[in-house]
Motif scaffolding. Sequence first.
Motif, short mmCIF file in Angstrom:
data_model
loop_
_atom_site.label_atom_id
_atom_site.label_comp_id
_atom_site.label_asym_id
_atom_site.label_seq_id
_atom_site.Cartn_x
_atom_site.Cartn_y
_atom_site.Cartn_z
N THR A 44 83.18 9.60 -25.34
CA THR A 44 83.09 11.06 -25.37
C THR A 44 84.06 11.63 -26.40
OG1 THR A 44 82.39 11.23 -23.06
CG2 THR A 44 83.46 13.16 -24.01
N TRP A 45 85.30 11.19 -26.36
CA TRP A 45 86.31 11.69 -27.28
C TRP A 45 85.99 11.32 -28.73
CZ3 TRP A 45 90.08 15.11 -27.55
CH2 TRP A 45 90.59 15.64 -26.36
N LEU A 46 85.64 10.05 -28.96
CA LEU A 46 85.38 9.61 -30.33
C LEU A 46 84.17 10.32 -30.94
CD1 LEU A 46 86.10 5.79 -29.97
CD2 LEU A 46 87.51 7.51 -31.15
N ALA A 47 83.09 10.38 -30.18
CA ALA A 47 81.88 11.06 -30.67
C ALA A 47 82.15 12.56 -30.83
CB ALA A 47 80.71 10.81 -29.73
N GLY A 48 82.87 13.13 -29.87
CA GLY A 48 83.18 14.55 -29.94
C GLY A 48 84.03 14.90 -31.16
N LEU A 49 85.02 14.06 -31.45
CA LEU A 49 85.85 14.31 -32.63
C LEU A 49 85.03 14.22 -33.92
CD1 LEU A 49 89.12 12.46 -31.57
CD2 LEU A 49 88.77 14.95 -31.78
N TYR A 50 84.11 13.27 -33.96
CA TYR A 50 83.22 13.18 -35.12
C TYR A 50 82.40 14.46 -35.26
CZ TYR A 50 79.25 12.01 -38.03
OH TYR A 50 78.28 12.03 -39.01
N LEU A 51 81.83 14.93 -34.15
CA LEU A 51 81.00 16.14 -34.18
C LEU A 51 81.81 17.36 -34.62
CD1 LEU A 51 78.97 15.61 -30.88
CD2 LEU A 51 78.14 15.31 -33.23
N VAL A 52 83.02 17.46 -34.13
CA VAL A 52 83.89 18.59 -34.50
C VAL A 52 84.18 18.56 -35.99
CG1 VAL A 52 86.24 19.48 -34.27
CG2 VAL A 52 84.94 18.88 -32.24
N TRP A 53 84.51 17.39 -36.48
CA TRP A 53 84.87 17.27 -37.89
C TRP A 53 83.66 17.50 -38.79
CZ3 TRP A 53 89.07 17.57 -40.56
CH2 TRP A 53 89.06 17.19 -41.89
N SER A 54 82.57 16.82 -38.52
CA SER A 54 81.42 16.93 -39.41
C SER A 54 80.69 18.26 -39.26
CB SER A 54 80.45 15.77 -39.20
OG SER A 54 79.93 15.80 -37.90
N GLY A 55 80.80 18.90 -38.10
CA GLY A 55 80.17 20.21 -37.91
C GLY A 55 81.08 21.37 -38.22
N HIS A 56 82.31 21.08 -38.60
CA HIS A 56 83.31 22.11 -38.93
C HIS A 56 83.52 23.09 -37.77
CE1 HIS A 56 83.25 20.58 -43.02
NE2 HIS A 56 81.93 20.67 -42.99
#
Length: 140
Positions: free
Chosen positions: A62-74
């Motif tokens: 959850t954390w790893l995927a969420g951090l990716y989404l936050v970063w790539s989705g700005h």
Amino acid sequence: MYEWIKALHVIAVISWMAGMLYLPRLFVYHCEAEIGSKQSETFKVMEWRLLKLIINPAMMVTWLAGLYLVWSGHWYTSPWFHAKLTLVLIMSGVHGFFVRWVKDFAADRNTKSQKFYRIINEIPTVLMIFIVILVIVKPF
């Protein structure tokens, strides 16, 4: 790739929440079991497996995927995201308490009551409701 990671994130969140809702329920029933009984020992195994095989890995994904989404989705500049992050940090803290209580039950050191665990069982539910609202509605 973003959509696949989002799907993975949702699957991980569902798994994490399933465990976070079920584990305190096990604690409620474990309180009733006599220390050293077969029932108590069975609860120890159930709690440990739920934590180590489902809840912990699901939280990490959850954390790893969420951090990716936050970063790539700005999303990191969005106010709704800051509120969500705060609630997810609180959820992670609750997770940490669950880890400690699994260890306490494993060592026959539980000092909490059934009522305590019944109340604690509601915290992940309330957090989840607000997190979902923030993500879907993005109220600010």
